[in-house]
Motif scaffolding. Structure first.
Motif, mmCIF file in Angstrom:
data_model
loop_
_atom_site.group_PDB
_atom_site.id
_atom_site.type_symbol
_atom_site.label_atom_id
_atom_site.label_comp_id
_atom_site.label_asym_id
_atom_site.label_seq_id
_atom_site.Cartn_x
_atom_site.Cartn_y
_atom_site.Cartn_z
ATOM 1 N N ASN A 14 39.153 14.936 6.792
ATOM 2 C CA ASN A 14 38.383 15.429 5.979
ATOM 3 C C ASN A 14 37.430 16.238 6.582
ATOM 4 N N THR A 31 34.188 13.514 2.049
ATOM 5 C CA THR A 31 35.016 12.829 0.998
ATOM 6 C C THR A 31 35.638 11.743 1.890
ATOM 7 N N PHE A 32 35.689 10.651 1.834
ATOM 8 C CA PHE A 32 36.631 9.551 2.513
ATOM 9 C C PHE A 32 37.671 9.207 1.616
ATOM 10 N N ASN A 33 38.906 9.000 2.457
ATOM 11 C CA ASN A 33 40.174 8.553 1.979
ATOM 12 C C ASN A 33 40.194 7.051 1.534
ATOM 13 N N GLY A 34 39.363 6.681 0.499
ATOM 14 C CA GLY A 34 39.323 5.229 0.125
ATOM 15 C C GLY A 34 38.441 4.932 -1.138
ATOM 16 N N GLU A 123 32.939 7.882 -6.868
ATOM 17 C CA GLU A 123 34.403 7.685 -7.007
ATOM 18 C C GLU A 123 35.045 9.132 -7.485
ATOM 19 N N ARG A 124 36.147 9.209 -6.830
ATOM 20 C CA ARG A 124 36.745 10.710 -7.273
ATOM 21 C C ARG A 124 38.409 10.513 -6.985
ATOM 22 N N LYS A 127 39.483 8.429 -4.097
ATOM 23 C CA LYS A 127 38.552 8.874 -2.852
ATOM 24 C C LYS A 127 37.168 8.566 -3.244
ATOM 25 N N THR A 128 36.529 8.635 -2.004
ATOM 26 C CA THR A 128 34.954 8.451 -2.250
ATOM 27 C C THR A 128 34.233 9.686 -1.708
ATOM 28 N N ASP A 161 36.792 6.902 8.655
ATOM 29 C CA ASP A 161 38.050 7.172 7.870
ATOM 30 C C ASP A 161 39.238 6.486 8.654
#
Length: 174
Positions: A14, A31-34, A123-124, A127-128, A161
């Motif tokens: 990211n 954006t974080f993968n969680g 929240e997306r 992801k965050t 991340d």
């Protein structure tokens, strides 16, 4: 005054965006993968903060982390560095805590030159989206702080991340 910088993304990584919004405002976006719940916990649980908050490349170690994450609660982070004669302390208090969506805290170690930090979590799709906004009391205070943050925050966010991969794996096993 829209000075914008981005870290170079590598495949599957990211990007951290740094934008100086005004003479006193600095904004990091990533954006974080969680999921937002896990990302928020990584910002509010001392045992998780210790795993990602200090940029490893500069030899900084977070030796103590105390965080009473509630409105009026205080935090204190103590770092060591081989070249520093004594530990460095960062501390302040939480002004706003809205679980899984918003944190606001003071940075009091600089006295009157300390900033107020606001972090939002959105929240997306699993992801965050995280936006970290620092408001400094003066242009000079931001000028003095920005140099180390340009490389440090993207690296810290990379470390977060990496931690999220580990946390996601452990959450999946439960």
């Amino acid at each position: 005054m829209d000075a914008r910088r981005e870290s170079e993304p590598t495949p599957m990584k990211n990007r951290t965006t740094l934008e100086r919004k005004s003479e006193r405002e600095l904004v990091f976006t990533r954006t974080f993968n969680g999921p937002v719940r896990i990302v928020f916990e990584a910002w509010t649980k001392p045992e998780l903060l210790k795993l990602w908050w200090a940029p490893k490349s500069i030899g900084l170690t977070l030796v103590s982390c105390e965080a009473d994450v509630r409105v009026g609660g205080r935090y204190r982070l103590v770092f060591s560095h081989p070249a520093a004669p004594k530990p460095m302390e960062f501390f302040g208090r939480y002004l706003e805590v809205t679980p899984h969506s918003r944190l606001v805290w003071t940075n009091e170690e600089g006295g009157d030159s300390g900033q107020v930090t606001t972090v939002t979590f959105e929240e997306r799709g699993g992801k965050t989206l995280l936006v970290m906004h620092d408001l400094y009391p003066s242009k000079e205070a931001l000028d003095g702080a920005i140099e180390g943050m340009e490389g440090g925050m993207p690296e810290q966010f990379e470390q977060l991340d990496e931690l999220l991969v580990t946390l996601g794996a452990s959450v999946g096993r439960q």
